[in-house]
Design a protein around this motif. Structure first.
Motif, mmCIF file in Angstrom:
data_model
loop_
_atom_site.group_PDB
_atom_site.id
_atom_site.type_symbol
_atom_site.label_atom_id
_atom_site.label_comp_id
_atom_site.label_asym_id
_atom_site.label_seq_id
_atom_site.Cartn_x
_atom_site.Cartn_y
_atom_site.Cartn_z
ATOM 1 N N ALA B 197 28.663 68.731 40.274
ATOM 2 C CA ALA B 197 29.126 68.091 39.048
ATOM 3 C C ALA B 197 28.679 66.637 39.013
ATOM 4 O O ALA B 197 28.340 66.109 37.950
ATOM 5 N N PHE B 198 28.664 66.002 40.184
ATOM 6 C CA PHE B 198 28.203 64.624 40.234
ATOM 7 C C PHE B 198 26.738 64.530 39.854
ATOM 8 O O PHE B 198 26.331 63.678 39.056
ATOM 9 N N HIS B 199 25.945 65.409 40.412
ATOM 10 C CA HIS B 199 24.516 65.424 40.090
ATOM 11 C C HIS B 199 24.333 65.540 38.575
ATOM 12 O O HIS B 199 23.575 64.790 37.965
ATOM 13 N N GLU B 200 25.051 66.476 37.980
ATOM 14 C CA GLU B 200 24.902 66.697 36.541
ATOM 15 C C GLU B 200 25.453 65.538 35.730
ATOM 16 O O GLU B 200 24.822 65.060 34.789
ATOM 17 N N GLY B 201 26.657 65.091 36.090
ATOM 18 C CA GLY B 201 27.278 64.011 35.336
ATOM 19 C C GLY B 201 26.479 62.729 35.431
ATOM 20 O O GLY B 201 26.254 62.044 34.430
ATOM 21 N N PHE B 202 26.003 62.419 36.634
ATOM 22 C CA PHE B 202 25.246 61.185 36.812
ATOM 23 C C PHE B 202 23.950 61.248 36.018
ATOM 24 O O PHE B 202 23.547 60.268 35.377
ATOM 25 N N ALA B 203 23.291 62.383 36.022
ATOM 26 C CA ALA B 203 22.046 62.530 35.252
ATOM 27 C C ALA B 203 22.326 62.320 33.754
ATOM 28 O O ALA B 203 21.518 61.708 33.054
ATOM 29 N N ASP B 204 23.452 62.817 33.286
ATOM 30 C CA ASP B 204 23.806 62.624 31.880
ATOM 31 C C ASP B 204 24.110 61.158 31.584
ATOM 32 O O ASP B 204 23.759 60.641 30.529
ATOM 33 N N ILE B 205 24.783 60.491 32.522
ATOM 34 C CA ILE B 205 25.109 59.083 32.323
ATOM 35 C C ILE B 205 23.839 58.261 32.190
ATOM 36 O O ILE B 205 23.697 57.422 31.298
ATOM 37 N N VAL B 206 22.895 58.496 33.073
ATOM 38 C CA VAL B 206 21.646 57.736 33.023
ATOM 39 C C VAL B 206 20.935 58.009 31.700
ATOM 40 O O VAL B 206 20.454 57.082 31.034
#
Lengths: 435, 606
Positions: B197-206
């Motif tokens: 979820a972090f991988h996905e969420g962080f990619a979305d944030i960027v």
């Protein structure tokens, strides 16, 4: 408990609609009599389900049939099983089943109903999941599943034919086990929806039903089964559960359906003017690796389709006096979760004394929590299953062992040589729950 | 040949589609972005990335673009076009490089994207399908293309081609996966609910913040969006208007729309939905900071009444607001990326990330004048994201552990000094152009460093650090009886707004325990510690994820035991939901957690 008595084999079962409290059932080895008990007969269909429950009600014995289908035969083929079944319920002339339950429309649960012989069987009511009804949402789900199954199957067939390696071909062929399970069931479904002796006069119930205010009814009583309460644990009608019934995520699935209609060839994104010979080194391994992704994960989609249809499965708890028999069909995580989160259902689950092992003994069709924490009594379990070459973990040995520790469990393909709990016949296994 | 010294590295402007063409045509859909100039071969192929237009569905190549061709150069690149594959190559290169630069700048050092000596490759038309993903196996980002549905095409031409490589946000999202994988290899191992979820969420944030940093685009959108600019909905609507696309776009938008619900964090498992909780938290912070920054503008524009006129806003006001929004986005993006150096080497949770954000920001701006940190903390708090093992959400409690009595890193070792000097070279502008250096210009990933020809100083550095960690294992919450891996070490250079230079050394140590690999579905249990030290070697922070071991403190033992339990519970949870599980072969069953971690199926929506 049942006593085995050796008598010459009887040829016809008596259909007792009269007042007697006992039932005589034929077995291959002899007749067994049971006084004041519920009997459950598991037919050996191979990989599939077919269970006949007989309840000694105040108005005589009542019969409920849970499913009749297979995708890989057991010791007998499906036709023989259906013949035996019809004979067991009084056929060919006076065949009568009070309630026929179709848990969900997978071939391994409905295939048997395609036989013409069912037209002569008198049926009181037919119960199916609500996804079989005429509600718009139900129609939508059914059609989505059917469309995907067909287009996916065609795609897999093509891919198998074009496969580069035998291993790849094998992958596609085995994925077709899922799609084929979901297609080609029209005749069987027709019988269930419109057939049997009374034809369209027979009452069909789509569970769980709703009352006139739209409230969901989680129990069901019918005059056909006096003294019996059916608790409908699933399928749930809530949003999350419905999402599980939808084949893989909207956009992707749509793309998939479209592309297969147009022949499953990837569109040419650019005109010929832009095509060039290799101008860069991309290794063959990398090229093959990349090429694999273009098949749209059809094998994964196939698994998800299977799960989506399983998600529509009925999950029923049959209560008669102080006995609780649990038939979860092929329900998976979503339905189980919703049921276990419901306090009332959870309390009922604790009282279960008979359990039809979900989805042929596969891992996540019987939650660990249910086995290890929920069950309070000693339970009797029956698993209708057989080993399948490509699926070494169905049934899951660990699960079967765990269930055995809590009572008794039997596999249809491995009848015990001796048992106090199960009575083994020719292609059938019986158990009795004394009242 | 005489080297020509031009001073600053020049910038290369390139045109791209600003809005996702999948969301349909919108006017003003073009934006020109600038990235660092570098010599490019056809592809385009640069020093760190290369675009290869190989189509796996048809097994053919498409003509590569030569961005150094004079005609293309003077026009700021090709004009946006869906039918010219060279524009697609240009766009992918431009946006990918922009993303990489954001990381370079925030992290204070240029990253090499090489893996086993290979550059990161991007394939704009790799496959047929509505999918795009980073594939660690071949170290490449693969983009798919497909036809719009004939009956339900949405805003597209029915049956028309749709290219995922033309979506700015998708390119950024996938590049971010590749970069995160470079920074923290173990973040692909799903050891708890938050990892993927972090991988996905962080990619979305960027992707979200990078998109909001396009000032020109914002100007148009602010004017067009009818809702009150002071409401969160306004920014959300803007995001929607640019057709903000994520792994599953729907989820993000609805995550931004809803009121924060702390219960979700405890119940949601699916990585995209879980990741979007974190995105919503950061977006909240973004909105609050932006609001504070435009408050004075509104006061001025309305003469203190706060009543904005009906109809169009004054263009000057719009421009200023757009500037504020885009600079807030850029600052926040830097803050979010900077936090990476303060993350543990393994087993990340959202709570860890919050602590890293707070600590990293505190290091540069001890007084939270702009109240960025408090906005972040609040955003996370509202969504029920609490770091483990702390007893308050006050800023001091969120800072990472400051260790006591730990000796300094052995920086006086000559080899280490050499290494620090060399790494300084890499960051300095003079190094690249004026003369050839024998050392690689970019900071390599740890595996590659060891794989390449040994640069003696770096090898010796790892050895010295390993020895130091071993000697101080208890204070670092490491287990001396287990093998210790120096998972990475680098210097970080940052400049605070007051002009002061902050130089730090960051070292990562990792360990693993393979005893329960089977019950963890093929994964070991991993532990490790990130150590942040100042230039003189004084250890400033210790970020530890201890392995269960009797050789660490009682508190840490409890932590470790809990981590292990959670990892096992997570495997069981995934098992329960896995539709493939019953049908797996025995071999796959043993490796199932590994198999579950692949972006390809994650992004395909399964």
């Amino acid at each position: 408990m049942a006593t085995k008595r050796k008598t010459p084999p009887a040829t016809k079962a008596s259909s007792s609609r009269k007042t007697s409290n006992s039932t005589r059932m034929t077995t291959g080895n002899g007749t067994a009599t049971m006084k004041n008990g519920i009997s459950v007969r598991m037919y050996d269909v191979g990989f599939g389900d077919c269970f006949l429950v007989t309840i000694p009600t105040s108005n005589g014995d009542r019969r409920i049939l849970f499913d009749c289908g297979s995708v890989a035969k057991g010791r007998k083929d499906m036709d023989t099983v259906v013949d035996t079944l019809i004979r067991d319920v009084g056929g060919p002339d006076e065949a009568r089943i009070d309630v026929v339950v179709c848990t969900h429309r997978h071939k391994d649960h409905v295939a048997g109903f395609s036989r013409k012989e069912w037209a002569n069987v008198d049926v009181g009511e037919v119960w199916m999941p609500w996804t079989e009804s005429d509600e718009p949402e139900a129609i939508r789900i059914r059609e989505a599943q059917a469309r995907l199954a067909l287009s996916l199957d065609a795609h897999l067939q093509r891919q198998a034919a074009l496969a580069a390696t035998p291993a790849d071909r094998e992958r596609y062929e085995s994925a077709r086990e899922f799609t084929l399970n979901a297609t080609g069931n029209e005749t069987a479904m027709e019988t269930l929806h419109e057939g049997f002796k009374g034809r369209t006069d027979i009452l069909r119930r789509f569970l769980p039903e709703k009352d006139k205010d739209g409230k969901i009814l989680d129990t069901l009583k019918t005059d056909l089964l006096p003294g019996v309460t059916i608790h409908v644990f699933g399928p749930s009608r809530d949003e999350r559960a419905i999402r599980d019934m939808d084949p893989p995520a909207g956009k992707t699935y749509m793309q998939f359906a479209v592309s297969t209609e147009e022949g499953s060839n990837a569109p040419d994104p650019f005109s010929r003017d832009w095509w060039v010979r290799n101008h860069k080194t991309v290794s063959e391994t990398d090229k093959v690796h990349i090429a694999r992704f273009s098949d749209g994960f059809s094998t994964v989609v196939a698994g998800s389709l299977d799960s989506a249809v399983n998600g529509t499965s009925l999950m029923l708890l049959l209560q008669f006096r102080d006995k609780y028999l649990f038939f979860p069909g092929d329900s998976q995580w979503g339905t189980w979760n919703a049921a276990m989160e419901n306090n009332k259902f959870y309390e009922l689950m604790k009282r279960v004394q008979f359990y039809k092992v979900g989805h042929h003994g596969s891992h996540n069709a019987t939650p660990i929590q249910f086995v290890e924490k929920t069950i309070r009594n000693q339970i009797v379990c029956m698993a209708s299953t057989r080993s399948m070459k490509n699926w070494p973990h169905i049934p899951l040995t660990k699960l079967m062992d765990n269930l055995a520790k809590r009572g008794a469990v039997v596999r249809s393909d491995q009848p015990p040589a001796r048992s106090d709990v199960f009575l083994v016949g020719d292609g059938i296994i019986d158990t009795f729950i004394p009242l | 040949m005489k080297a020509t010294w031009y001073g600053h590295p020049s910038r290369r402007p390139l045109k791209i589609f600003a809005s996702d063409p999948m969301a349909g045509r919108t006017s003003g859909n073009r934006v020109t972005i600038e990235i660092n100039d570098e010599p490019l071969r056809p592809g385009p192929s640069g020093e760190r990335l290369e675009v290869i237009d190989y189509d796996g569905a048809h097994r053919r190549f498409y003509k590569p673009v030569d961005l150094d061709e004079r005609a293309i150069l003077i026009q700021n690149g090709l004009d946006p076009s869906e039918s010219d594959p060279r524009f697609h190559q240009q766009m992918v290169y431009a946006v990918a490089m922009k993303t990489l630069e954001n990381f370079d700048n925030a992290l204070g050092r240029p990253l090499s994207m090489k893996r086993h000596g290979r550059k990161l490759r991007l394939f704009p038309h790799a496959l047929h399908g509505a999918n795009a993903f980073y594939d660690p196996e071949i170290h490449a980002v693969l983009f798919g293309y497909f036809r719009a549905d004939r009956t339900n095409p949405g805003p597209n031409l029915p049956g028309g081609n749709i290219f995922t490589c033309l979506s700015h946000d998708i390119i950024v999202h996938e590049m971010t996966h590749a970069i995160v994988h470079r920074l923290r290899r173990h973040f692909l191992e799903p050891s708890n609910r938050d990892v993927i979820a972090f991988h996905e969420g962080f990619a979305d944030i960027v992707a979200l913040l990078q998109h909001f940093s396009f000032t020109e685009l914002l100007r148009d959108e602010i004017q067009k969006t009818r809702s009150d600019i002071r409401l969160p909905n306004h920014l959300v609507q803007m995001a929607r208007q640019f057709g903000f696309a994520t792994g599953t776009g729907q989820e993000l938008r609805s995550a931004l729309d809803k009121d924060p619900d702390p219960k979700l964090y405890n119940t949601v498992i699916e990585p995209h939905r879980r990741g979007s909780i974190m995105v919503a938290a950061v977006f909240d912070a973004f909105f609050n900071i932006y609001l504070r920054r435009i408050r004075d503008l509104i006061r001025i524009a309305t003469g203190g009444t706060g009543e904005l006129p009906a109809g169009d806003l004054h263009p000057d006001l719009v421009r200023r607001i757009a500037d504020e929004a885009s600079s807030t986005a850029q600052t926040l993006l830097t803050m979010c990326i900077r936090a990476f150096d303060y993350l543990p080497p393994v087993d990340i949770t959202f709570g860890d990330y919050l602590r890293a954000l707070v600590t990293a920001d505190y290091e540069l701006f001890p007084e939270d004048k702009l109240r960025r940190r408090s906005a972040m903390i609040e955003g996370f708090r509202l969504r029920g994201i609490y770091p483990a093992n702390i007893n308050s959400l006050a800023e001091e409690a969120l800072l990472w552990e400051v260790p006591e009595g730990i000796p300094a890193l052995p920086v006086n070792d000559r080899k280490i000094i050499n290494w620090i000097v060399r790494s300084t070279e890499k960051v300095s502008r003079q190094a690249g152009r004026a003369r050839k250096t024998t050392t690689n210009r970019y900071e390599e990933s740890p595996e590659d460093t060891l794989a390449e020809e040994t640069m003696l100083s770096k090898d010796a550095l790892f050895f010295a650090l390993g020895a130091w960690a071993d000697a101080n294992a208890p204070k670092l919450h490491l287990d001396r009886t287990r093998p210790l891996q120096v998972a990475g070490v680098h210097t970080v250079y940052r400049v605070a707004p007051d002009g002061s230079l902050l130089i730090e050394l960051v070292a990562q140590f990792a360990q693993q325990n393979r005893d329960k690999v089977e019950s963890l579905g093929g994964l070991p249990m991993r532990g490790g510690t990130t150590v942040v030290a100042s230039l003189d070697g004084t250890v400033r922070y210790v970020v530890a994820k201890p392995l269960p071991s009797p050789r660490i403190s009682r508190d840490k033992q409890k932590e470790a035991a809990r981590r292990e339990e959670e990892q096992m519970a997570y495997v069981a949870t995934l098992d329960g939901r896995d539709v493939q599980l019953p049908y797996m072969s025995t071999k796959d069953m043993l490796e199932r957690m590994r198999l579950r971690m692949n972006f390809a199926s994650l992004h395909g929506g399964f």
